[in-house]
Design an enzyme around this catalytic site. Structure first.
Site, PDB file in Angstrom:
ATOM      1  N   ASP A 157      39.123  35.353  35.928  1.00 16.68           N
ATOM      2  CA  ASP A 157      39.447  36.833  36.507  1.00 16.68           C
ATOM      3  C   ASP A 157      38.574  37.676  35.225  1.00 16.68           C
ATOM      4  OD1 ASP A 157      41.037  35.553  37.602  1.00 16.68           O
ATOM      5  OD2 ASP A 157      42.912  35.387  36.486  1.00 16.68           O
ATOM      6  N   LYS A 202      33.996  38.645  37.638  1.00 18.54           N
ATOM      7  CA  LYS A 202      32.513  37.686  38.081  1.00 18.54           C
ATOM      8  C   LYS A 202      32.272  37.942  39.716  1.00 18.54           C
ATOM      9  CE  LYS A 202      34.845  33.896  37.604  1.00 18.54           C
ATOM     10  NZ  LYS A 202      35.708  34.182  36.843  1.00 18.54           N
ATOM     11  N   GLY A 234      39.174  33.206  43.020  1.00 14.43           N
ATOM     12  CA  GLY A 234      40.087  34.279  43.534  1.00 14.43           C
ATOM     13  C   GLY A 234      38.791  35.573  42.802  1.00 14.43           C
ATOM     14  N   HIS A 235      37.650  35.943  43.766  1.00 10.38           N
ATOM     15  CA  HIS A 235      37.249  36.666  43.077  1.00 10.38           C
ATOM     16  C   HIS A 235      36.588  38.138  44.234  1.00 10.38           C
ATOM     17  CE1 HIS A 235      33.654  33.329  42.059  1.00 10.38           C
ATOM     18  NE2 HIS A 235      35.338  33.133  41.155  1.00 10.38           N
ATOM     19  N   GLN A 276      36.494  29.761  37.491  1.00 14.81           N
ATOM     20  CA  GLN A 276      36.801  29.827  36.718  1.00 14.81           C
ATOM     21  C   GLN A 276      36.396  30.741  34.988  1.00 14.81           C
ATOM     22  OE1 GLN A 276      36.302  26.893  38.986  1.00 14.81           O
ATOM     23  NE2 GLN A 276      38.340  28.062  39.360  1.00 14.81           N
TER      24      GLN A 276
HETATM   25  P1  GDP Z   1      37.018  36.806  39.052  1.00 17.01           P
HETATM   26  O1  GDP Z   1      37.245  36.104  39.211  1.00 17.01           O
HETATM   27  O2  GDP Z   1      36.537  37.027  37.686  1.00 17.01           O
HETATM   28  O3  GDP Z   1      35.533  37.244  40.136  1.00 17.01           O
HETATM   29  O4  GDP Z   1      37.810  38.170  38.944  1.00 17.01           O
HETATM   30  P2  GDP Z   1      39.713  38.478  40.267  1.00 17.01           P
HETATM   31  O5  GDP Z   1      38.979  39.128  40.781  1.00 17.01           O
HETATM   32  O6  GDP Z   1      39.965  37.179  40.303  1.00 17.01           O
HETATM   33  O7  GDP Z   1      39.865  38.952  38.528  1.00 17.01           O
HETATM   34  C1  GDP Z   1      39.209  40.914  38.357  1.00 17.01           C
HETATM   35  C2  GDP Z   1      39.746  42.116  38.781  1.00 17.01           C
HETATM   36  O8  GDP Z   1      39.682  43.201  37.729  1.00 17.01           O
HETATM   37  C3  GDP Z   1      39.834  42.385  40.437  1.00 17.01           C
HETATM   38  O9  GDP Z   1      41.130  42.937  40.696  1.00 17.01           O
HETATM   39  C4  GDP Z   1      39.374  43.160  40.036  1.00 17.01           C
HETATM   40  O10 GDP Z   1      39.159  44.342  41.112  1.00 17.01           O
HETATM   41  C5  GDP Z   1      39.716  44.033  39.086  1.00 17.01           C
HETATM   42  N1  GDP Z   1      38.143  44.876  38.640  1.00 17.01           N
HETATM   43  C6  GDP Z   1      36.918  43.921  38.192  1.00 17.01           C
HETATM   44  N2  GDP Z   1      36.066  45.107  37.318  1.00 17.01           N
HETATM   45  C7  GDP Z   1      37.276  46.287  36.508  1.00 17.01           C
HETATM   46  C8  GDP Z   1      37.048  47.685  35.565  1.00 17.01           C
HETATM   47  O11 GDP Z   1      35.880  47.236  35.384  1.00 17.01           O
HETATM   48  N3  GDP Z   1      37.951  48.031  35.999  1.00 17.01           N
HETATM   49  C9  GDP Z   1      39.587  47.900  36.217  1.00 17.01           C
HETATM   50  N4  GDP Z   1      40.279  48.204  36.209  1.00 17.01           N
HETATM   51  N5  GDP Z   1      39.868  46.542  37.420  1.00 17.01           N
HETATM   52  C10 GDP Z   1      37.953  45.513  37.513  1.00 17.01           C
HETATM   53  P1  IMO Z   2      38.361  32.153  38.766  1.00 17.60           P
HETATM   54  O1  IMO Z   2      37.200  31.992  39.809  1.00 17.60           O
HETATM   55  C1  IMO Z   2      41.554  31.797  35.699  1.00 17.60           C
HETATM   56  C2  IMO Z   2      43.792  28.376  35.827  1.00 17.60           C
HETATM   57  C3  IMO Z   2      44.301  27.755  36.441  1.00 17.60           C
HETATM   58  C4  IMO Z   2      45.490  26.506  36.031  1.00 17.60           C
HETATM   59  C5  IMO Z   2      43.791  25.873  35.230  1.00 17.60           C
HETATM   60  C6  IMO Z   2      43.988  24.363  36.462  1.00 17.60           C
HETATM   61  O2  IMO Z   2      38.756  33.684  39.842  1.00 17.60           O
HETATM   62  O3  IMO Z   2      37.816  33.186  37.641  1.00 17.60           O
HETATM   63  P2  IMO Z   2      43.108  23.755  38.791  1.00 17.60           P
HETATM   64  O4  IMO Z   2      43.772  24.579  40.245  1.00 17.60           O
HETATM   65  O5  IMO Z   2      41.821  24.090  38.509  1.00 17.60           O
HETATM   66  O6  IMO Z   2      44.199  22.431  38.456  1.00 17.60           O
HETATM   67  O7  IMO Z   2      44.101  25.039  37.673  1.00 17.60           O
HETATM   68  O8  IMO Z   2      42.810  26.684  35.795  1.00 17.60           O
HETATM   69  N1  IMO Z   2      42.523  28.292  37.177  1.00 17.60           N
HETATM   70  C7  IMO Z   2      41.937  29.920  37.149  1.00 17.60           C
HETATM   71  N2  IMO Z   2      42.457  30.747  36.229  1.00 17.60           N
HETATM   72  N3  IMO Z   2      41.272  32.333  37.671  1.00 17.60           N
HETATM   73  C8  IMO Z   2      40.313  31.152  38.367  1.00 17.60           C
HETATM   74  O9  IMO Z   2      39.313  30.921  38.896  1.00 17.60           O
HETATM   75  C9  IMO Z   2      41.026  29.638  37.588  1.00 17.60           C
HETATM   76  N4  IMO Z   2      40.839  28.909  37.890  1.00 17.60           N
HETATM   77  C10 IMO Z   2      41.884  27.973  37.817  1.00 17.60           C
HETATM   78  O10 IMO Z   2      45.206  29.162  36.490  1.00 17.60           O
HETATM   79  O11 IMO Z   2      46.056  27.614  34.155  1.00 17.60           O
HETATM   80 MG    MG Z   3      39.577  35.113  39.721  1.00 19.50          MG
END
Ligand code: GDP
Ligand code: IMO
Ligand code: MG
Length: 425
Positions: free
Chosen positions: A14, A17, A41-42, A225
């Protein structure tokens, strides 16, 4: 011949990416996911709209970019179909546009894989991993156990027989748990989704990606991840079931190590983790709660509250070493705008020693972080569009991290939208 650039998370996922892959995608001919599955979840935001992608690469909103779901990914057909249906409703149809292809060798997540995930986590009770319950672990187990079903198998005449054979095996395992389930609805949705997925072109990702490189085209591999969730090097067993590191891009796409170019390592200006497992800099207090509220730190896939803490330099150094990171990308700097003082963990106190690496026994003996205080910038940076407008204390924080980590920070993100991204000199 060109090389494959890689973008991956350096923390526990998270990091942002999806946002950055979307920002960089105009520079690439192909974006390729190489591991993980719909546990990811991107999130992407642009023009006032927000999208969350689970399986589909984050280059999908760029008109000229092709997108590949690589052989290292595990695919839940029901979720992939739902993602594509939702995109279509929002006016984006990568299937009709021919912008999405899937690796034949990618493994399928069956409804019973999810049941096994749930049954196992239920049995573990308080020691559970905190899995997203998408069936990731059981699917990779069947892959390495040589039982799995692959995308390419869906076109075989005996696919249903193969499916039934594997499901029987799963039911046998499930009978050892006290776990109630009903498969009927899920199974119907599964086979409907399989028919839909047959309409997406299937490719051999190894030939497909190397073909792009031979033609001098540009490729970006999108990690899911984060490094600290890697099955080999993460905080085992509190990890996911794939190699989230640069090496995973080689096996997850079919490219040789000497075809890797830039490696972009992405991290938050602080740190989060969702699910169980060690987190040395975790703030279990109102400061952590503040980070969670300001940073909207709730899971994009599961909605779970993310655990929050200060940036962890020993963990980042480890991730940089494992991945061969060439450039860093710092996200969510704006979340720290309101802090008088922020902190960075430079070392751990562990078993009476001061160390700067992640110890093997991190789960049984919690390391105490050694924190360095850093003066906050107390400025709203969400509207900063030029490098010259970055507050001096934020520049000092970046310079401090560059010195510690010995890698330059190339991009700075100051908000969730595509446009809230600065390229640093
Ligand atoms: P990913 O899994 O690495 O793609 O990241 P996620 O989407 O799960 O989580 C990143 C969260 O931070 C999302 O809700 C984005 O919309 C938000 N986000 C990304 N970059 C920034 C930033 O620079 N500032 C803030 N406030 N939010 C951001
Ligand atoms: P993105 O791509 C954050 C965590 C889960 C759990 C562990 C194992 O959005 O960054 P699994 O479902 O793989 O059996 O879970 O890994 N986990 C993540 N945490 N971002 C993710 O993906 C994750 N995908 C799995 O919360 O601790
Ligand atoms: Mg994510």
């Amino acid at each position: 011949m060109t090389q494959v650039d890689v973008l991956l998370g350096l923390q526990w996922g998270d990091e942002g990416k999806g946002k950055i892959v979307d920002v960089l995608s105009p520079q690439y001919d192909l974006i390729a996911r190489f591991q993980g599955g719909p546990n990811a979840g991107h999130t992407l935001e642009f023009d006032g709209k927000k999208f969350v992608l689970n399986t589909i690469p984050s280059g999908i909103f760029n008109e000229k970019t092709m997108n590949l779901i690589g052989n290292g990914v595990v695919i839940d057909p029901i979720i992939l179909k739902r993602e594509l249906d939702n995109l279509k409703k929002a006016g984006h149809d990568p299937v009709a546009n021919g912008k999405l292809v899937i690796a034949r060798k990618a493994h399928l997540i069956l409804p019973t894989h999810q049941l096994l995930d749930a049954a196992n986590e239920q049995k573990m009770g308080k020691d559970k991993i905190g899995s997203t319950l998408k069936g990731i672990g059981p699917t990779y187990m069947d892959k390495t156990g040589r039982n799995g079903l692959r995308i390419g198998d869906t076109t075989l005449p005996d696919f249903k027989d193969r499916y039934n054979k594997l499901v029987e095996k799963h039911k046998e395992i499930l009978s050892h748990y006290e776990f109630e389930y009903d498969l009927t609805e899920k199974e119907a949705a599964f086979f409907e989704a399989i028919e839909f997925i047959k309409t997406i072109p299937h490719v051999d990702s190894e030939h497909y990606v190397n073909g792009f490189l031979k033609e001098g085209k540009t490729v970006l591999a999108e990690g899911a991840q984060g490094t600290l969730l890697d099955v080999d090097f993460g905080s085992y067993p509190f990890v996911t079931s794939s190699n989230t590191t640069t090496a995973g891009a080689c096996t997850g796409l079919g490219i040789a190590p000497n075809k890797i170019g830039h490696v972009y390592g992405i991290f938050k200006a602080y740190c989060t983790r969702v699910g169980g497992g060690p987190f040395p800099t975790e703030l279990d207090d109102e400061v952590g709660e503040n980070l969670r509220q300001v940073g909207h730190e709730f899971g994009a896939t599961t909605g779970r509250a993310r655990r929050c803490g200060w940036i962890d330099i020993p963990a980042l150094k480890y991730a940089i070493m494992l991945n061969g990171v060439t450039e860093l990308i710092m996200m969510k700097a704006d979340v720290l705008d309101g802090f008088d003082t922020i902190y960075a963990c430079t070392h751990y106190e562990h078993n009476g020693e001061t160390i700067d690496y992640m110890p093997y026994d991190i789960i049984s003996v919690k390391p105490t972080p050694v924190l360095k205080a850093i003066e906050g910038w107390k400025t709203d940076v969400t509207k900063v569009t030029k490098v010259e407008e970055i507050p001096a204390n934020l520049n000092a924080y970046i310079a401090f991290l560059e010195k510690e980590l010995e890698v330059p920070v190339k991009f700075l993100s100051v908000g969730p939208d595509r446009v809230q991204t600065l390229e640093l000199n």
